[in-house]
Design a protein around this motif. Sequence first.
Motif, PDB file in Angstrom:
ATOM      1  N   SER A   1      -7.147   1.754  -4.045  1.00 45.27           N
ATOM      2  CA  SER A   1      -7.169   2.429  -2.748  1.00 45.27           C
ATOM      3  C   SER A   1      -8.245   3.508  -2.732  1.00 45.27           C
ATOM      4  O   SER A   1      -8.932   3.720  -1.732  1.00 45.27           O
TER       5      SER A   1
ATOM      6  N   ARG B   1     -11.568   1.739  -2.504  1.00 46.08           N
ATOM      7  CA  ARG B   1     -11.759   1.214  -1.157  1.00 46.08           C
ATOM      8  C   ARG B   1     -12.327   2.299  -0.250  1.00 46.08           C
ATOM      9  O   ARG B   1     -13.179   2.058   0.587  1.00 46.08           O
TER      10      ARG B   1
ATOM     11  N   THR C   1     -16.603  -4.176  -0.578  1.00 46.37           N
ATOM     12  CA  THR C   1     -15.267  -3.650  -0.872  1.00 46.37           C
ATOM     13  C   THR C   1     -14.198  -4.191   0.059  1.00 46.37           C
ATOM     14  O   THR C   1     -13.154  -4.677  -0.380  1.00 46.37           O
ATOM     15  N   ASP C   2     -14.448  -4.138   1.387  1.00 42.63           N
ATOM     16  CA  ASP C   2     -13.392  -4.535   2.303  1.00 42.63           C
ATOM     17  C   ASP C   2     -13.082  -6.023   2.175  1.00 42.63           C
ATOM     18  O   ASP C   2     -11.931  -6.433   2.268  1.00 42.63           O
ATOM     19  N   ARG C   3     -14.117  -6.819   1.916  1.00 47.78           N
ATOM     20  CA  ARG C   3     -13.860  -8.251   1.752  1.00 47.78           C
ATOM     21  C   ARG C   3     -12.984  -8.495   0.506  1.00 47.78           C
ATOM     22  O   ARG C   3     -12.014  -9.238   0.549  1.00 47.78           O
TER      23      ARG C   3
ATOM     24  N   ILE D   1     -10.978  -6.511  -1.031  1.00 47.38           N
ATOM     25  CA  ILE D   1      -9.614  -5.986  -0.961  1.00 47.38           C
ATOM     26  C   ILE D   1      -8.773  -6.697   0.099  1.00 47.38           C
ATOM     27  O   ILE D   1      -7.605  -7.009  -0.122  1.00 47.38           O
ATOM     28  N   GLU D   2      -9.400  -6.989   1.245  1.00 49.16           N
ATOM     29  CA  GLU D   2      -8.610  -7.628   2.298  1.00 49.16           C
ATOM     30  C   GLU D   2      -8.405  -9.117   2.039  1.00 49.16           C
ATOM     31  O   GLU D   2      -7.423  -9.695   2.481  1.00 49.16           O
ATOM     32  N   ASN D   3      -9.368  -9.705   1.358  1.00 50.85           N
ATOM     33  CA  ASN D   3      -9.268 -11.138   1.171  1.00 50.85           C
ATOM     34  C   ASN D   3      -9.676 -11.521  -0.250  1.00 50.85           C
ATOM     35  O   ASN D   3     -10.691 -12.177  -0.467  1.00 50.85           O
TER      36      ASN D   3
ATOM     37  N   GLN E   1      -6.187 -10.857  -6.846  1.00 52.57           N
ATOM     38  CA  GLN E   1      -5.000 -10.931  -5.990  1.00 52.57           C
ATOM     39  C   GLN E   1      -3.815 -10.238  -6.655  1.00 52.57           C
ATOM     40  O   GLN E   1      -3.115  -9.429  -6.024  1.00 52.57           O
TER      41      GLN E   1
ATOM     42  N   ILE F   1      -4.350  -6.435  -6.594  1.00 52.20           N
ATOM     43  CA  ILE F   1      -4.180  -5.809  -5.289  1.00 52.20           C
ATOM     44  C   ILE F   1      -2.708  -5.780  -4.898  1.00 52.20           C
ATOM     45  O   ILE F   1      -2.219  -4.788  -4.359  1.00 52.20           O
ATOM     46  N   ASN F   2      -1.997  -6.817  -5.228  1.00 51.44           N
ATOM     47  CA  ASN F   2      -0.572  -6.818  -4.921  1.00 51.44           C
ATOM     48  C   ASN F   2       0.183  -5.769  -5.719  1.00 51.44           C
ATOM     49  O   ASN F   2       1.271  -5.369  -5.356  1.00 51.44           O
TER      50      ASN F   2
END
Lengths: 374, 326
Positions: free
Chosen positions: A228, A231, A251-253, A255-257, A264, A267-268
Motif C-alpha cells: 500500500s 502504491r 504500479t496501479d496495473r 496492484i489492481e490486476n 496475487q 496482494i491478497n
Amino acid sequence: MSFGRDDVLLRVENLEKHFEVDEGWIASLLQSVSGGEPDYVHAVDGVSFEVRRGETLGLAGESGCGKTTTGMSLVKLHEPTGGDISYNDKRLSEVDKAGMAEFRQNAQMIFQDPFESLNPRMTVYDTVAEPLRIHDIRNETARVQRALEFAELLPAEQYYDQYPHELSGGQRQRVAIARALVLDPDFIVADEPVSMLDVSLRAGVLALLERMTEEFGLSVVYISHDLSLLRHMCDRLAIMYMGKIVEKGPTDRVIENPQHPYTQALINAVPVPEPDIGRERVELQGEVGDVIDVPSGCRFKDRCPEYIGDVCDGAIPPLERKSDIEGEREHEREVACHLYESAEGHDPYAEVDGDGTAAEAGAGGDAERASADD
Amino acid sequence: MAQEERTTQSIFTDVEDRTSSEEINKWERTTRLWRETLREHWGLLTDELSVKLSMLVVALFVLVAIFAPWIATNPPLQRQYQTEDGILIAKWVEPSILGGNSEYILGTTAQGFDIFSQLVYGTRAALLVGLIAAVFTAGIGTMVGLVAGYYGGTVDDALMRIVDFLYGMPLLPTVIILVALLGPSLWNIILAVIILQWRATARVIRSQALSLRERPFVKAAQVAGASDWHIISRHLAPNVLPLSFLYGSFAIAWAILTEAGVSFIGLGDPNTVSWGTMLQASRAYSALQFGAWWWFVPPGVCIGLLVISGFLIGRGYEEITNPKLQ
Ligand SMILES: Nc1ncnc2c1ncn2[C@@H]1O[C@H](COP(=O)(O)OP(=O)(O)OP(=O)(O)O)[C@@H](O)[C@H]1O
Ligand code: SF4
Ligand SMILES: [Mg+2]
C-alpha cells in the motif's frame, strides 16, 4: 542538456549477488582439499530493470527475497558476483576513479533503522556535512543548513550540535534524509524508510520523501514489504521472489490486476491498503524455498496454487512480456510465469521436452532477453 | 513537465552566493564539542565515591613521582653511613616514625639505603611502567583490532593468528628470555608487558569493529564515498575509544603488578629502584625474620593502592561507557 521522461538513469542487467555460506575455516579447508564447491546464498539471482530519470520504482516481496541486497548493490555497497549496473550509460564495473567518485556523489541510500544509520558519536551537523567533506565541496555550512531546512528540521542551527540520542526516530530519519540530499544526488535507494518509525510519524516522513522526489527530480528506488505504501509512492513496481523479479509493471496495473500467482498471493495478504496503518507481516501459505540449493524451474512452484506440471518444474520462467495479458499499458508489464504466452516467441515447453539441459536453456533465454530489450 | 522539474531541481543552486563568513569555525567547534564530551564523562565518572578516591590516590602518586627529588630525603641508591667519616654503614636502622632514634622516616635497608627515599623513587618506576605500557598496549591493540575487524578476510586472519600465537606465550619465560637477550632493565620489562598485553585489547576492539562495520552509519559513509581510512578514523575509532581507555586503565594496573612480580623474582633492573626491587631485596635479606616489616610493607601497600585505584577507575569508566555501547 535535454532529456525526456523516459531517459534511463540506471540500468541493471542480470544482476547477481551470491554470498558464500560461511561454514568456518575447517569446513572450507576440507572443501578445498576435497575439491568440493562452496555453498552460496543466491540472494539476488539475475535481476534486470531500469530506473528512469525522475521515476520512482518500488521493490516488494517477502522477507529475505533479496530486496536489501539489490538496493545495496545499486549504490555499490556490494560488488555484484554477476551482471552489471550502468549509470548514465557507463558500466560501473568499467568506470575509472573519477567516474566512481561522480557516481558516489549522485547515488545515495536511506536506511531502514534510523537508530542505527547515524553515528552515535557524531553531531547532526557533522553527519550531514560528512559527504560534503568527502567530496571536497565548498559552502559547507550553507548547504548543511539548506538540507536540514528541507528535511523540516527547523530552525536548523538548533540541531547542529545535537547527538542522535537526543533526537526522536522521526527526527533521525529526517537527518538521514538530509545527509542523503546534501550532495544533490540524482538517485536514491530508500530501504524501508518508515517501517521502523512510530505509526504517527510515518505520514510526515513519507510526505517529505515525496516532496524530495518531486523537487529534486530524483529517481528513487523504494524498498518495502508494504504494497500500500509502494502504491502510494511509486510509478512502477517490481515484485521479487527468491532473488528474482517475478513481475514488474506500472504500479496501479500490478496492484489492481496482478498476473503472477505470487503477486496475487502477496496482494491478497495485504490487510489494509493505507500507508499510515502499521505494516503487518505478509503471511503466505507454505515456506519460502531454499536459497542455497535453489529449486529447478520456477522457484515459486512449491507454493503456487496454479502449478501446471512439468513445465513449471523443468523450465525457468523468464521475465518477459506476455501476449495474452491485455489491457491499457500492458506492454509495460513483464511476468515470469508459464501460465501466459510469451510475447517474444519463447517456448518453455520445448525446453522440458528436450534433453536435460532445461535449466541452462532457461538461463540463456533470460540473458538473451535482457540484452534484446535494451 | 520534465522542464518544470529541472527548474526547481536543486535547493542548492543559490548556495554559492552566500558569503563564506557564515562558515562555521571548525576548530573552535571541534574543541568545544570535545570539551563538552570530556566534561560530561568526567562528571559521570566522578559521580562515584570510589572513583573519586581512586583518582585522588593516583593524583597523589603522580605528584610524588614528579617531585620525587624534592620529597626524597636521600638519593635512593646511596649508602647511608652512621657517622660523617663514612666507615660504618647505617644498616637496619629503625624508622623514626616508630620512635627510632634516627633521621630516616622509614629506616634503612640491610644495605644501608633510605627506605623512604626508595619508596618515593619507586613511584616513578611504577608510573613509568604503568603509563608507557598502557599507552602502547591500548594504542597497538586498538590499531590492530580496528584494521583486522574492518578489513576482515585474510588481513583479519593473519593478525588474529599472531594474537593467538601471543596467547600461547607465558609471561615469565618471555620476560626471562627478553632479559637474557637484552639484559635486565626496566625497558625490557615494559617491552615484555606490551608484547604480551596488546593481544587482549586487539581481540576486544576487533570484535567491536566487526560489528561496527556492518552498522548502517558505516554503510552510509561508504555510499557517500568515504575512504577506508576515513571510516576507520571517524566512524570506528570514536566508537571504540571508551573501550580502549578502559583496557588502557586496566593495563596500567597489570603492568605495575607485572613489574613488581618480575623484579621480585630478581629479574628487575638493578640500577632502578622500584617497589618490586624493594620487595625482592627485603626478601633476599630476610627482613621478615628480622621483624623489619617497614621495609616490605610500605612498597606492598603502595602497589596495592595504585593497582586497586587503577582497576576502580577502569570499572567506573566501564559502567558509564557500556550503556552507550549497548
Ligand atoms: N552479507 C550477507 N552474507 C550472507 N548472506 C546474506 C548477506 N546479506 C543478505 N544475505 C542473505 O541474502 C538473502 C536476501 O537478504 P536481503 O536482506 O536482501 O532480503 P530482504 O528482501 O531485504 O529481506 P527483509 O525484508 O527481511 O529486509 C537472505 O537469505 C539473507 O540471509
Ligand atoms: S511458472 Fe508455474 S509454478 Fe511458477 S508461478 Fe507460474 S504457474 Fe506457478
Ligand atoms: Mg531488507
